[in-house]
Design a protein around this motif. Structure first.
Motif, PDB file in Angstrom:
ATOM      1  N   GLY A 136       0.772  -1.246  -0.172  1.00 42.55           N
ATOM      2  CA  GLY A 136      -0.049  -0.001  -0.019  1.00 42.55           C
ATOM      3  C   GLY A 136       0.968   1.330   0.013  1.00 42.55           C
ATOM      4  O   GLY A 136       0.078   2.441   0.192  1.00 42.55           O
TER       5      GLY A 136
ATOM      6  N   ARG B 150      -0.295   3.530  -4.419  1.00 42.42           N
ATOM      7  CA  ARG B 150      -1.526   3.330  -4.838  1.00 42.42           C
ATOM      8  C   ARG B 150      -2.090   4.008  -5.781  1.00 42.42           C
ATOM      9  O   ARG B 150      -1.900   4.956  -6.162  1.00 42.42           O
ATOM     10  CB  ARG B 150      -2.413   3.601  -3.489  1.00 42.42           C
TER      11      ARG B 150
ATOM     12  N   TYR C  99      -6.740   0.379   0.042  1.00 41.64           N
ATOM     13  CA  TYR C  99      -5.436   0.642  -0.509  1.00 41.64           C
ATOM     14  C   TYR C  99      -4.711  -0.227  -1.399  1.00 41.64           C
ATOM     15  O   TYR C  99      -3.618   0.174  -2.152  1.00 41.64           O
ATOM     16  CB  TYR C  99      -4.609   0.527   1.008  1.00 41.64           C
TER      17      TYR C  99
END
Length: 241
Positions: free
Chosen positions: A160, A163, A224
């Motif tokens: 994440g 993104r 995410y």
């Protein structure tokens, strides 16, 4: 020097301007290394990765279509399936391994801990019976450990930290117990280029693992990861499920 260093992948803007102001600087496009000599199967890999990271969907789809038959790329939400994918594709002594961004702090629940100190000598050179080797698919090397080196097949673990937002990227650094936005433009470039390194390490093909997220863990929320996974599949990548 080459005058064609303005593309995003070079991140040379300020340095280029500074050099150009020197009285002894000369521009010569014959010096530009436009063709990668690393991959013997996929001349279009660099173009594909550049378009992917620049969020140029049409160009990325076209580049992917050109290389897909000779350079397999797949995406999955299951790390075990990703590992099996590269084991199935590798032949003989072809080397494979896992890579991840140095900021990929929330892959730990998948037993991918980038804080583990990987020794590149053991990771790249030791055989399949050695737990320290890339073949064991236990330790993921970061962009710093694989820069300038290659695998035959790679499992790229996408966390994440980078993104997809629908039109571009958001950049994040995990500090303490939460993700923080990376606001410095230079650091954003460094992170995107870290993924450029990871996505261009394999000579013959790669599988990308994008976690599904975990609703009970706010540091691994599905939003995410889902847009990134959907973006990659939208470019034409087949899903391993």
């Amino acid at each position: 020097m080459s005058s064609r260093l303005t593309d995003s992948e070079y991140a040379a803007g300020k340095a280029l301007d500074s050099v150009r102001r020197r009285h002894d600087a000369h521009l010569d496009d014959c010096l530009h290394l436009a063709v990668s000599m690393r991959s013997f199967r996929a001349e279009n890999v660099s173009a594909f990765v550049k378009a992917l990271l620049d969020c140029e969907k049409r160009q990325a789809r076209e580049a992917f279509a050109k290389l897909a038959d000779r350079y397999p790329i797949a995406v999955t939400r299951d790390l075990n399936l990703a590992k099996q994918w590269i084991r199935d594709h590798a032949r003989g002594t072809e080397r494979f391994g896992m890579v991840a961004s140095s900021k990929a702090q929330r892959l730990k629940p998948h037993a991918v801990d980038i804080r583990v100190d990987v020794d590149p000598v053991h990771w790249f050179l030791n055989d399949k019976e050695d737990t320290r080797s890339s073949y064991y698919l236990e330790d993921a090397a970061t962009e710093f450990q694989v820069q300038g080196l290659e695998l035959d097949w790679a499992c790229v673990n996408w966390d994440g930290d980078l993104r997809f937002t629908g039109s571009g990227w958001s950049f994040h650094d995990f500090r303490g117990d939460s993700w923080q936005n990376i606001k410095n433009s230079d650091n954003q470039v460094y992170l995107r280029n870290a993924y450029r390194v990871l996505l261009t390490r394999a000579r013959q093909g790669m599988v990308i693992f994008v976690p599904s997220g975990e609703p009970t863990d706010p540091t691994r929320a599905s939003p995410y990861y889902d847009p990134t996974f959907n973006y990659l599949t939208d470019l034409g990548m087949p899903v391993v499920a």
